[in-house]
Design a protein around this motif. Sequence first.
Motif, PDB file in Angstrom:
ATOM      1  N   SER A  90       0.863  -1.187   0.000  1.00  0.00           N
ATOM      2  CA  SER A  90       0.000   0.000   0.000  1.00  0.00           C
ATOM      3  C   SER A  90       0.896   1.232   0.000  1.00  0.00           C
ATOM      4  O   SER A  90       1.975   1.231   0.620  1.00  0.00           O
ATOM      5  CB  SER A  90      -0.899   0.012   1.236  1.00  0.00           C
ATOM      6  N   TYR A 124      -2.184   5.552   5.546  1.00  0.00           N
ATOM      7  CA  TYR A 124      -3.212   4.994   6.433  1.00  0.00           C
ATOM      8  C   TYR A 124      -4.534   4.827   5.682  1.00  0.00           C
ATOM      9  O   TYR A 124      -5.229   3.813   5.834  1.00  0.00           O
ATOM     10  CB  TYR A 124      -3.395   5.911   7.643  1.00  0.00           C
ATOM     11  N   ARG A 125      -4.871   5.821   4.835  1.00  0.00           N
ATOM     12  CA  ARG A 125      -6.116   5.727   4.059  1.00  0.00           C
ATOM     13  C   ARG A 125      -6.053   4.554   3.081  1.00  0.00           C
ATOM     14  O   ARG A 125      -7.041   3.845   2.886  1.00  0.00           O
ATOM     15  CB  ARG A 125      -6.361   7.028   3.305  1.00  0.00           C
ATOM     16  N   ALA A 126      -4.874   4.363   2.469  1.00  0.00           N
ATOM     17  CA  ALA A 126      -4.746   3.258   1.511  1.00  0.00           C
ATOM     18  C   ALA A 126      -4.910   1.913   2.208  1.00  0.00           C
ATOM     19  O   ALA A 126      -5.545   0.996   1.672  1.00  0.00           O
ATOM     20  CB  ALA A 126      -3.372   3.332   0.828  1.00  0.00           C
ATOM     21  N   LYS A 127      -4.387   1.795   3.420  1.00  0.00           N
ATOM     22  CA  LYS A 127      -4.488   0.542   4.156  1.00  0.00           C
ATOM     23  C   LYS A 127      -5.897   0.316   4.693  1.00  0.00           C
ATOM     24  O   LYS A 127      -6.411  -0.805   4.702  1.00  0.00           O
ATOM     25  CB  LYS A 127      -3.472   0.536   5.305  1.00  0.00           C
ATOM     26  N   SER A 128      -6.528   1.419   5.131  1.00  0.00           N
ATOM     27  CA  SER A 128      -7.848   1.273   5.743  1.00  0.00           C
ATOM     28  C   SER A 128      -8.957   1.073   4.710  1.00  0.00           C
ATOM     29  O   SER A 128     -10.071   0.676   5.056  1.00  0.00           O
ATOM     30  CB  SER A 128      -8.173   2.508   6.593  1.00  0.00           C
ATOM     31  N   THR A 129      -8.641   1.337   3.459  1.00  0.00           N
ATOM     32  CA  THR A 129      -9.638   1.169   2.403  1.00  0.00           C
ATOM     33  C   THR A 129      -9.421  -0.074   1.575  1.00  0.00           C
ATOM     34  O   THR A 129      -9.922  -0.187   0.446  1.00  0.00           O
ATOM     35  CB  THR A 129      -9.666   2.407   1.476  1.00  0.00           C
ATOM     36  N   GLY A 130      -8.638  -1.007   2.111  1.00  0.00           N
ATOM     37  CA  GLY A 130      -8.536  -2.287   1.430  1.00  0.00           C
ATOM     38  C   GLY A 130      -7.135  -2.742   1.086  1.00  0.00           C
ATOM     39  O   GLY A 130      -6.946  -3.875   0.620  1.00  0.00           O
ATOM     40  N   ARG A 131      -6.118  -1.892   1.241  1.00  0.00           N
ATOM     41  CA  ARG A 131      -4.732  -2.248   0.942  1.00  0.00           C
ATOM     42  C   ARG A 131      -4.532  -2.572  -0.550  1.00  0.00           C
ATOM     43  O   ARG A 131      -5.470  -2.652  -1.319  1.00  0.00           O
ATOM     44  CB  ARG A 131      -4.251  -3.407   1.795  1.00  0.00           C
ATOM     45  N   ARG A 175      -3.247  -0.630  -2.739  1.00  0.00           N
ATOM     46  CA  ARG A 175      -3.671   0.512  -3.545  1.00  0.00           C
ATOM     47  C   ARG A 175      -2.856   1.753  -3.206  1.00  0.00           C
ATOM     48  O   ARG A 175      -2.024   1.743  -2.292  1.00  0.00           O
ATOM     49  CB  ARG A 175      -5.148   0.772  -3.342  1.00  0.00           C
ATOM     50  N   CYS A 208      -3.021   6.008  -2.349  1.00  0.00           N
ATOM     51  CA  CYS A 208      -3.827   7.156  -1.946  1.00  0.00           C
ATOM     52  C   CYS A 208      -2.934   8.379  -1.839  1.00  0.00           C
ATOM     53  O   CYS A 208      -1.774   8.291  -1.408  1.00  0.00           O
ATOM     54  CB  CYS A 208      -4.516   6.914  -0.603  1.00  0.00           C
TER      55      CYS A 208
END
Length: 488
Positions: free
Chosen positions: A450, A476-483, A485, A487
């Motif tokens: 991520s 953190y957003r990339a990990k919390s939205t599914g990894r 990916r 952000c």
Amino acid sequence: MHSNKRNELLQQLPTPLMFKQRGDSSYCLNTAFLSLFGISPDSKKGSEPTDFRFYDPLTKNELTGEKCPYQALEKGDVASTWVRLQTPERSLHCFINGSTITDNGTQWLVFHIDANNRVTANNGNDSAGAQRHIEFNQLLTKFSSKLINASAQDLDVIIAQSLAAFGEFCDVDRCYLFEFSDDFALMSNTHEWVAAGVNPYIDELQNMPTKEMPYLIGHIEHGLFKVDDVSNIPDSAIAEREEFQKENICSILCSRIMADGKTHGFIGCDITGSPYTWSASDIEYLKRIGDMLGNTLQNIYNRKAIHTMQQELIEANRQLQKLANIDGLTGIANRRLFNSTLDKDLAQSCRKQDALSLLLIDVDFFKLYNDQYGHVAGDSVLQKVAQTLADSCVGTDDLVARYGGEEFAVILPSTTTDRAKDIANRIVENVKGLGIEHEASPHDGLLTVSIGIATQEDNCDENCVELIDKADKALYRAKSTGRGRVCA
């Protein structure tokens, strides 16, 4: 005056003379000439012109035809010049002065020979000897000053000049330098000067086994090899005697050269044609030249040793610097280098009013991977991801670093947010493309990463800490939205 009486008078004069009546085919040599050139009185009552050769001491070309002093004097021209006069027995550097004497209608052609050389210098004249010592000291001082700061590149030229100056001063036929190999097994003639009319042998005297010259080497190891008459070398050293005789050497004098605490080689000189008794001054002068060359070689060894130590120190410092800035596991930049580089690049982007982007990258579910596959496999994964990051960034100023644990960072100078997204998406795809099995991952059971992006535009309103924090929040957003990916 009767011609026989004129002949007898010329024979008795103390100065060396060659003379003849005009029209005669041969020259007479007086007693002083015979003594000077080591010619036996019984062997040379008269000499054909072809028995003697004149050489230009500078060009070393033989003086023939109209340039030959014989021809000049026969034509009535002035024949006064410096030459190298070579007889069958000995050759000497001398000044010849030709003149024509008329006596009762008979013309006598007379050459007066003035030799300021080793023979006349060793005849017991104290004042001449003292003057010669002064001249030699001046010669030595001249070359010592050249050699003090000589570089390795300059050394060959200065050694050649020193040998030539010594050879001409001492009026020998050949002067040379031999150097030993590091293991003392071979010796080579590295520099050679020869007088006009003397054959050089430097090309034939390369990589000679020292074991084939035990008589010479044994004396050199004790400091000096002195032979007044090569024919007196004992039969136990017959091979060496024959080698010297093959080179027409009749007398030989060599002095050891020490450098770096060991025998480096030797300097030597030869007399060809007939034997010569080496004087104490000959030995002293050769030793002093050898000591001068030895001191120079020692200085160069010392300089080389210091240079080698400096290079080793530079390399050691480089290695220490590398160890201080490179991550030991992955081989990419560590956190320390990342911090200093980000600080420098951010300041530079502000000065240039240019964009700078930062990627923070996390290996997804890495703890679960370690738990299932082991830490050795985990280390291998980090190494592969690090290499993939380096391969995915193409800018020469980009820096890929291990930020900590399973986290990585990439500094992208002169990179906008859109361009940073392209690079980040390429990284995501390339890591997934490694096909590393990870059963705990929801992304097709493959290892993924991520990425969070932060960009400092040309307004310079953020410092390093703030830019890292911004990228960390995006991660953190990339990990919390599914990894797996990106952000920003």
